[in-house]
Design a protein around this motif. Sequence first.
Motif, PDB file in Angstrom:
ATOM      1  N   MET A 163    -135.230  40.879  64.405  1.00 13.63           N
ATOM      2  CA  MET A 163    -136.559  40.650  64.551  1.00 13.63           C
ATOM      3  C   MET A 163    -137.481  41.327  63.337  1.00 13.63           C
ATOM      4  SD  MET A 163    -138.957  42.080  67.625  1.00 13.63           S
ATOM      5  CE  MET A 163    -137.501  42.988  68.025  1.00 13.63           C
ATOM      6  N   SER A 164    -138.206  40.466  62.897  1.00 16.21           N
ATOM      7  CA  SER A 164    -139.023  41.137  61.708  1.00 16.21           C
ATOM      8  C   SER A 164    -140.231  41.433  62.039  1.00 16.21           C
ATOM      9  CB  SER A 164    -139.192  39.862  60.659  1.00 16.21           C
ATOM     10  OG  SER A 164    -140.218  38.874  61.206  1.00 16.21           O
ATOM     11  N   HIS A 165    -140.821  42.364  61.593  1.00 12.44           N
ATOM     12  CA  HIS A 165    -142.113  43.136  61.823  1.00 12.44           C
ATOM     13  C   HIS A 165    -142.962  42.975  60.512  1.00 12.44           C
ATOM     14  CE1 HIS A 165    -140.911  44.685  65.734  1.00 12.44           C
ATOM     15  NE2 HIS A 165    -139.777  45.096  65.358  1.00 12.44           N
ATOM     16  N   ASP A 166    -143.780  42.285  60.526  1.00 11.02           N
ATOM     17  CA  ASP A 166    -144.657  41.893  59.399  1.00 11.02           C
ATOM     18  C   ASP A 166    -146.002  42.855  59.612  1.00 11.02           C
ATOM     19  OD1 ASP A 166    -143.259  39.801  58.385  1.00 11.02           O
ATOM     20  OD2 ASP A 166    -144.413  38.400  59.731  1.00 11.02           O
ATOM     21  N   ASP A 167    -145.994  43.546  60.525  1.00 12.06           N
ATOM     22  CA  ASP A 167    -147.128  44.672  60.978  1.00 12.06           C
ATOM     23  C   ASP A 167    -146.921  45.716  60.166  1.00 12.06           C
ATOM     24  OD1 ASP A 167    -148.573  46.656  62.658  1.00 12.06           O
ATOM     25  OD2 ASP A 167    -149.538  45.047  62.862  1.00 12.06           O
ATOM     26  N   PRO A 168    -148.077  46.087  59.523  1.00 13.15           N
ATOM     27  CA  PRO A 168    -147.825  47.338  58.534  1.00 13.15           C
ATOM     28  C   PRO A 168    -147.606  48.535  59.460  1.00 13.15           C
ATOM     29  CG  PRO A 168    -149.977  46.644  58.291  1.00 13.15           C
ATOM     30  CD  PRO A 168    -149.180  45.477  59.296  1.00 13.15           C
ATOM     31  N   HIS A 169    -147.887  48.544  60.629  1.00 17.11           N
ATOM     32  CA  HIS A 169    -147.767  49.951  61.416  1.00 17.11           C
ATOM     33  C   HIS A 169    -146.554  50.038  62.327  1.00 17.11           C
ATOM     34  CE1 HIS A 169    -152.195  50.204  61.016  1.00 17.11           C
ATOM     35  NE2 HIS A 169    -152.390  49.080  61.408  1.00 17.11           N
ATOM     36  N   GLY A 170    -145.864  48.971  62.076  1.00 16.94           N
ATOM     37  CA  GLY A 170    -144.497  48.873  62.851  1.00 16.94           C
ATOM     38  C   GLY A 170    -144.552  48.328  64.159  1.00 16.94           C
ATOM     39  N   PHE A 171    -145.712  47.959  64.624  1.00 24.24           N
ATOM     40  CA  PHE A 171    -146.276  47.479  65.978  1.00 24.24           C
ATOM     41  C   PHE A 171    -144.860  46.302  66.543  1.00 24.24           C
ATOM     42  CE2 PHE A 171    -151.047  48.473  65.889  1.00 24.24           C
ATOM     43  CZ  PHE A 171    -150.472  49.778  66.015  1.00 24.24           C
ATOM     44  N   ILE A 172    -144.710  46.101  67.632  1.00 25.43           N
ATOM     45  CA  ILE A 172    -143.955  45.038  67.960  1.00 25.43           C
ATOM     46  C   ILE A 172    -144.693  43.817  67.657  1.00 25.43           C
ATOM     47  CG2 ILE A 172    -142.802  43.932  70.027  1.00 25.43           C
ATOM     48  CD1 ILE A 172    -141.415  46.326  69.031  1.00 25.43           C
ATOM     49  N   LEU A 173    -145.942  43.663  68.206  1.00 23.43           N
ATOM     50  CA  LEU A 173    -146.766  42.786  68.019  1.00 23.43           C
ATOM     51  C   LEU A 173    -148.173  43.369  67.431  1.00 23.43           C
ATOM     52  CD1 LEU A 173    -146.434  40.658  71.563  1.00 23.43           C
ATOM     53  CD2 LEU A 173    -145.611  39.970  68.985  1.00 23.43           C
ATOM     54  N   PRO A 174    -148.750  42.760  66.296  1.00 22.95           N
ATOM     55  CA  PRO A 174    -149.933  43.029  65.757  1.00 22.95           C
ATOM     56  C   PRO A 174    -151.108  43.073  66.835  1.00 22.95           C
ATOM     57  CG  PRO A 174    -149.418  40.916  64.906  1.00 22.95           C
ATOM     58  CD  PRO A 174    -148.252  41.570  65.740  1.00 22.95           C
ATOM     59  N   ASP A 175    -151.933  44.071  66.671  1.00 29.05           N
ATOM     60  CA  ASP A 175    -153.207  44.072  67.493  1.00 29.05           C
ATOM     61  C   ASP A 175    -153.993  42.844  66.953  1.00 29.05           C
ATOM     62  OD1 ASP A 175    -153.083  46.325  68.929  1.00 29.05           O
ATOM     63  OD2 ASP A 175    -153.761  47.675  67.738  1.00 29.05           O
ATOM     64  N   VAL A 176    -154.810  42.288  67.639  1.00 26.82           N
ATOM     65  CA  VAL A 176    -155.657  41.133  67.271  1.00 26.82           C
ATOM     66  C   VAL A 176    -157.065  41.543  67.678  1.00 26.82           C
ATOM     67  CG1 VAL A 176    -156.182  38.831  67.641  1.00 26.82           C
ATOM     68  CG2 VAL A 176    -153.782  39.335  67.720  1.00 26.82           C
ATOM     69  N   LEU A 177    -157.440  42.541  66.490  1.00 25.14           N
ATOM     70  CA  LEU A 177    -159.164  43.371  67.365  1.00 25.14           C
ATOM     71  C   LEU A 177    -159.612  43.016  65.986  1.00 25.14           C
ATOM     72  CD1 LEU A 177    -157.182  46.300  68.618  1.00 25.14           C
ATOM     73  CD2 LEU A 177    -158.539  44.235  70.066  1.00 25.14           C
ATOM     74  N   GLU A 178    -161.217  42.733  66.329  1.00 23.77           N
ATOM     75  CA  GLU A 178    -162.253  42.932  65.402  1.00 23.77           C
ATOM     76  C   GLU A 178    -163.523  43.332  66.107  1.00 23.77           C
ATOM     77  OE1 GLU A 178    -163.454  38.475  64.721  1.00 23.77           O
ATOM     78  OE2 GLU A 178    -161.474  38.907  63.962  1.00 23.77           O
TER      79      GLU A 178
END
Length: 176
Positions: free
Chosen positions: A1-16
Amino acid sequence: MSHDDPHGFILPDVLETGLALVFCGTAAGTRSARDSAYYAHPGNMFWRTVHAVGLTPRLLAPAEYPLMPDFGIGLTDLSKFHYGNDAELPRDAFDVAALREKLARFAPRTLAFTSKQAGRSALGRPVDVGRQPVDIGCTAVFVLPSPSGQARRSWDVEPWRQLAAFVRDQPPGVDR
């Protein structure tokens, strides 16, 4: 499983900032972690339900989750570093302080926990489904029945309909 999230999150937050609604689950399920997409298991009712109650104009595939802000909706989880069923997660997996910081930073108008477990864990008390009696800062809080296929016996779409009506009735940028 690759993690593209810079924080190492399993799934990136989708927040704004400026979101009408943020959905918060407990943690990514095994299928969601594998597919790198929120609510990815075919038995999960999330995507069908957000469309059926009118929160999205069309049925989205789980891989399309990055499009959610286009509809005023964000996504996060209480556990960003673990995945699996709630019973499999470490006792300290849920980071309530991080969720509260995200709410303070992004100030969505509404937060909806996608299970009673998520709501109970984040609010620190027993919860019923529906609008909660206490907001978090300027954010109204709902607890919804879990859309997970494993929770089918307690499934009820009505609280999701009530959430959608509440979100539609909230004018953008206006405090309640």
